[in-house]
Enzyme design. Structure first.
Site, short mmCIF file in Angstrom:
data_model
loop_
_atom_site.label_atom_id
_atom_site.label_comp_id
_atom_site.label_asym_id
_atom_site.label_seq_id
_atom_site.Cartn_x
_atom_site.Cartn_y
_atom_site.Cartn_z
N ASP A 169 5.61 -18.43 -9.33
CA ASP A 169 6.12 -18.43 -7.96
C ASP A 169 7.55 -17.86 -7.99
OD1 ASP A 169 6.93 -18.88 -5.38
OD2 ASP A 169 6.47 -21.02 -5.35
N THR A 193 13.95 -19.85 -9.20
CA THR A 193 14.87 -19.70 -8.08
C THR A 193 16.27 -19.50 -8.63
OG1 THR A 193 15.80 -20.78 -6.11
CG2 THR A 193 15.19 -22.21 -7.93
N CYS A 354 18.06 -14.22 17.70
CA CYS A 354 18.00 -12.78 17.45
C CYS A 354 16.75 -12.44 16.66
CB CYS A 354 19.26 -12.32 16.71
SG CYS A 354 19.29 -10.56 16.32
#
Length: 404
Positions: A169, A193, A354
Site C-alpha cells: 500500500d 507513508t 473550491c
C-alpha cells in the site's frame, strides 16, 4: 478579464470605492466585495492565487462561497486567458516541473506540510475510518461512512485478492485500506507513508485490531522498498509524485510486482492536456502536488511495457465527498479555531469548497487505473468487480429455470 471569463452565471462585484459592477448573466449568482485597491491589481495579474489569499485575509468578502465557485470555476477553466496574463502562464509552464521536483527529501517536507497537521483536525470531518480520499457512492443515498467503506471494497475487488497474498500500500495514510484488506480478504499488507502522524496512528490501529501480524506499517519512501508483491495499491498518493518522477514511479511498480501481479492506482486527474497546478493550492494546501492528465500517466505506464487492464473514471463522486467534508467541518468550525485560528478555518473552507466545485463544474475527476505485466493479469470481463451483483444474477437465473 471578467467579461472574458464569465460565460454562465452572474458575478456582482462591489469595488473599494463603493461602486458595483455586474458581469455575466443568469444563474447561479454570486456577490463579492473588494476591500482595497491592492487586491484589484493582484486579481488581474494572478487571479487564482489572489482570490484565495484575499478571502483568507478578509480583503475579499464573498457572500456565498459555494455559489461563487459555481459561477467562477467553469469560466476560468474554459476561457482563453487575456493577453496580459499570458506571460504569467508561460512562466508557470516553464517552471511546472521544477515545482514538482519531489525528491525524497522534498517529498517528506511536502507530506509533513499537510498530513502532519493536528490529528484532531481530520477527526472533525473525516469518516470513522479516516479515509482522506474520494468515496464511492455505489448508491446515491449512502452516508459518508458507507461510501468510504464501499470505496475500499470496490478497490479490493479490482485487486482480485486471494487469502495469503502480499500487498504493498503506497501512501497508506492512517491505515484504513490496509486494515480492511487484511481483515476481510486475508492478505498481508506492507503500508508505507512519509507522515509521522499517520504512521503512528496506523501502527496503533493495527495493534488494537489484532492485525499487527498482517499489517506492517513503515515510515518509508516507496522508492526504498525492495520486496516483491502480488498486489500493489495506491490511493490518493500519485498526486504527490510529480511529472518528473512518473517514469521512476511506474518503473518501481514494475520492479515490485510479481509476474502475475496487479496494481491499482487511484488518483485525482484532470480533463484536457497537461497543465499546471493551482498556485493557491500549491502554496497553502498541497506543495508539490499535481493532478495529471490521463495521457501523462499512460505515457509512463507504456514506457515500462506495463499492460493497462482497466480504467474507471469516478466523475462526481469526489464532489459529493468534499461537500460532505465541508459541511461536517463547518459544524465543528469553532473547534478548528481552537486548534488553529480563524484564518486557518477560512483557508480550509476555501480549499474544500473550491475542490468540491472543481469536481462538479471544473476539470477534475478521479482515475482508477489497473495495470499488470501481461494481457490476462486481471480477468477479461468485469464480473469479478461486482460479486454481490453476480450472485444475485445467478440466483435470478436459477429461480427462472426452476419456475419453468
Amino acid at each position: 478579464m471578467l467579461k472574458r471569463f464569465l460565460r454562465h452565471g452572474t458575478l456582482n462585484i462591489t469595488l473599494p470605492d463603493g461602486s458595483t459592477r455586474r458581469y455575466g448573466s443568469g444563474s447561479p449568482e454570486a456577490h463579492v466585495r473588494l476591500r482595497d485597491d491592492r487586491i484589484v491589481r493582484q486579481l488581474v495579474l494572478n487571479p487564482e492565487l489572489a482570490v484565495g489569499e484575499g478571502y483568507m485575509d478578509g480583503s475579499i468578502e464573498i457572500n456565498d462561497l459555494r455559489e461563487f465557485f459555481a459561477v467562477a470555476l467553469p469560466g476560468v477553466y474554459k476561457a482563453e486567458r487575456p493577453w496580459f496574463q499570458k506571460p504569467l502562464d508561460v512562466t508557470k509552464q516553464t517552471f511546472r516541473k521544477l515545482g514538482m521536483a519531489n525528491n525524497p527529501f522534498r517529498s517528506r517536507s511536502n507530506v509533513a506540510h499537510h498530513y502532519d497537521l493536528s490529528g484532531e483536525l481530520y477527526d472533525l470531518f473525516l469518516d470513522v475510518d479516516k479515509q482522506y480520499s474520494c468515496a464511492y457512492f455505489a448508491q446515491p443515498d449512502l452516508t459518508l461512512d458507507e461510501a468510504q467503506e464501499a470505496k475500499k471494497h470496490h478497490i479490493a475487488h479490482k485487486l482480485n485478492l486471494k487469502p495469503g497474498m502480499t500487498v504493498l500500500d503506497i501512501g497508506c495514510g492512517w491505515g484504513g485500506m490496509a486494515l480492511t484488506l487484511a481483515r476481510h480478504y486475508g492478505v498481508k499488507v506492507v503500508g508505507v507513508t512519509l507522515s509521522r502522524e499517520q504512521h503512528a496512528i496506523a501502527v496503533k490501529r493495527a495493534e488494537e485490531a489484532g492485525l499487527s501480524d498482517q499489517c506492517d506499517f513503515r515510515m518509508q519512501d516507496y522508492r526504498d522498498v525492495t520486496e516483491t508483491f502480488d498486489r500493489i495499491v495506491s490511493v490518493g498518493m500519485f498526486e504527490h509524485v510529480g511529472t518528473p518522477y512518473y517514469e521512476q514511479y511506474f518503473g518501481k511498480v514494475n520492479d515490485l510486482l510479481t509476474e502475475d501481479g496487479l496494481a491499482l492506482i487511484h488518483t485525482i486527474g484532470h480533463v484536457g492536456p497537461p497543465n499546471y497546478s493551482d498556485p493557491w493550492m500549491v502554496k497553502y494546501i498541497f506543495p508539490g502536488g499535481y493532478s495529471p492528465a490521463l495521457s501523462e500517466m499512460q505515457a509512463a505506464v507504456d514506457k515500462h511495457y506495463l499492460v493497462t487492464q482497466d480504467i474507471e473514471v469516478l466523475r462526481t463522486h469526489y464532489s459529493k465527498t468534499l461537500g460532505l467534508w465541508h459541511d461536517r467541518f463547518m459544524e465543528k468550525a469553532d473547534k478548528a479555531r481552537e486548534i488553529y485560528d480563524d484564518r486557518f478555518v477560512r483557508m480550509w473552507r476555501y480549499y474544500l469548497l473550491c475542490m468540491e466545485a472543481a469536481f462538479r463544474v471544473g476539470s477534475l475527476l478521479v482515475y482508477q487505473v489497473q495495470i499488470g505485466k501481461h494481457m490476462e493479469a486481471a480477468p477479461i470481463t468485469r464480473d469479478y468487480l461486482y460479486p454481490y451483483e453476480g450472485e444475485r444474477q445467478r440466483k435470478d437465473t436459477a429461480f427462472a429455470k426452476a419456475a419453468e
